[in-house]
Every structure is written in structure tokens, then in C-alpha cells.
Motif scaffolding. Sequence first.
Motif, PDB file in Angstrom:
ATOM      1  N   TYR A 188      -0.854   7.632   0.443  1.00 29.49           N
ATOM      2  CA  TYR A 188      -1.393   8.953   0.100  1.00 29.49           C
ATOM      3  C   TYR A 188      -0.841   9.972   1.080  1.00 29.49           C
ATOM      4  O   TYR A 188      -0.902   9.772   2.291  1.00 29.49           O
ATOM      5  CB  TYR A 188      -2.919   8.964   0.184  1.00 29.49           C
ATOM      6  CG  TYR A 188      -3.583   8.108  -0.854  1.00 29.49           C
ATOM      7  CD1 TYR A 188      -3.952   8.634  -2.084  1.00 29.49           C
ATOM      8  CD2 TYR A 188      -3.830   6.768  -0.608  1.00 29.49           C
ATOM      9  CE1 TYR A 188      -4.570   7.840  -3.044  1.00 29.49           C
ATOM     10  CE2 TYR A 188      -4.437   5.967  -1.569  1.00 29.49           C
ATOM     11  CZ  TYR A 188      -4.798   6.504  -2.779  1.00 29.49           C
ATOM     12  OH  TYR A 188      -5.395   5.719  -3.724  1.00 29.49           O
ATOM     13  N   GLU A 244      -2.833  15.169  -0.456  1.00 27.64           N
ATOM     14  CA  GLU A 244      -3.642  14.454  -1.450  1.00 27.64           C
ATOM     15  C   GLU A 244      -5.003  14.090  -0.872  1.00 27.64           C
ATOM     16  O   GLU A 244      -6.017  14.154  -1.568  1.00 27.64           O
ATOM     17  CB  GLU A 244      -2.948  13.171  -1.892  1.00 27.64           C
ATOM     18  CG  GLU A 244      -1.710  13.355  -2.713  1.00 27.64           C
ATOM     19  CD  GLU A 244      -1.068  12.019  -3.019  1.00 27.64           C
ATOM     20  OE1 GLU A 244      -1.174  11.579  -4.179  1.00 27.64           O
ATOM     21  OE2 GLU A 244      -0.480  11.417  -2.095  1.00 27.64           O
ATOM     22  N   PHE A 275      -9.694   5.613  -2.000  1.00 20.07           N
ATOM     23  CA  PHE A 275      -8.343   5.096  -1.793  1.00 20.07           C
ATOM     24  C   PHE A 275      -8.173   3.783  -2.541  1.00 20.07           C
ATOM     25  O   PHE A 275      -9.072   2.943  -2.548  1.00 20.07           O
ATOM     26  CB  PHE A 275      -8.107   4.803  -0.315  1.00 20.07           C
ATOM     27  CG  PHE A 275      -7.425   5.890   0.467  1.00 20.07           C
ATOM     28  CD1 PHE A 275      -7.543   7.222   0.133  1.00 20.07           C
ATOM     29  CD2 PHE A 275      -6.671   5.570   1.571  1.00 20.07           C
ATOM     30  CE1 PHE A 275      -6.931   8.209   0.881  1.00 20.07           C
ATOM     31  CE2 PHE A 275      -6.042   6.535   2.329  1.00 20.07           C
ATOM     32  CZ  PHE A 275      -6.172   7.859   1.982  1.00 20.07           C
ATOM     33  N   ARG A 289      -2.250   4.826   4.274  1.00 22.28           N
ATOM     34  CA  ARG A 289      -2.790   3.838   3.331  1.00 22.28           C
ATOM     35  C   ARG A 289      -3.754   2.896   4.037  1.00 22.28           C
ATOM     36  O   ARG A 289      -3.646   2.666   5.232  1.00 22.28           O
ATOM     37  CB  ARG A 289      -1.688   3.068   2.616  1.00 22.28           C
ATOM     38  CG  ARG A 289      -0.992   2.031   3.459  1.00 22.28           C
ATOM     39  CD  ARG A 289       0.005   1.266   2.649  1.00 22.28           C
ATOM     40  NE  ARG A 289       0.795   0.402   3.512  1.00 22.28           N
ATOM     41  CZ  ARG A 289       1.812  -0.300   3.088  1.00 22.28           C
ATOM     42  NH1 ARG A 289       2.187  -0.238   1.830  1.00 22.28           N
ATOM     43  NH2 ARG A 289       2.464  -1.053   3.934  1.00 22.28           N
TER      44      ARG A 289
END
Length: 80
Positions: A21, A25, A15, A79
Motif C-alpha cells: 500500500y 492509499e 489491509f 505491507r
Amino acid sequence: MSRLPEIWFCIKKHFVKDQWYQLEEIYKLIEKNIDLDAEDYEPQSPSSDIPKWKRNVRNVLQYRKRSGEIEWDGAGNYRL
């Protein structure tokens, strides 16, 4: 069978901080970077066709969301 700490390590490693995201994904990231075995691909329950490893990814995200390590936007985006 993939383990929750292994999934979390993979997410943290790949990440980019402060980037959102989508769940799909994240699934692709895990599938690409973790050696999933036959047990990982078994259904998460007898009445489901979703593989166990995807449930494990969601469990990691939920736990890390509660601990404050991951943000969730309420629409399937996460995130660090």
C-alpha cells in the motif's frame, strides 16, 4: 482526536496481508474509516500545513515497522 491504537486497528482491519500500500492509499483508508475531528485537521506544527492525523499515521507506521509488524520498501509503500 484520533488515537494511535485506533489508527493501527483500522490498518490491520483493512489491509490485505502481503499486499503493498502506498502512503497516500493509507491516508485515504484512514480518512474514510476513522471519524476525524477538528483537532485532527489542525497543522502538525506552526510552520506546516500537514494535518496532525497524517503525522499520527506516519508515527504508527514507523513504530510498527520497527516492531516488525509492517514492512517498508523504502519508497513509501507498506505491507503487513
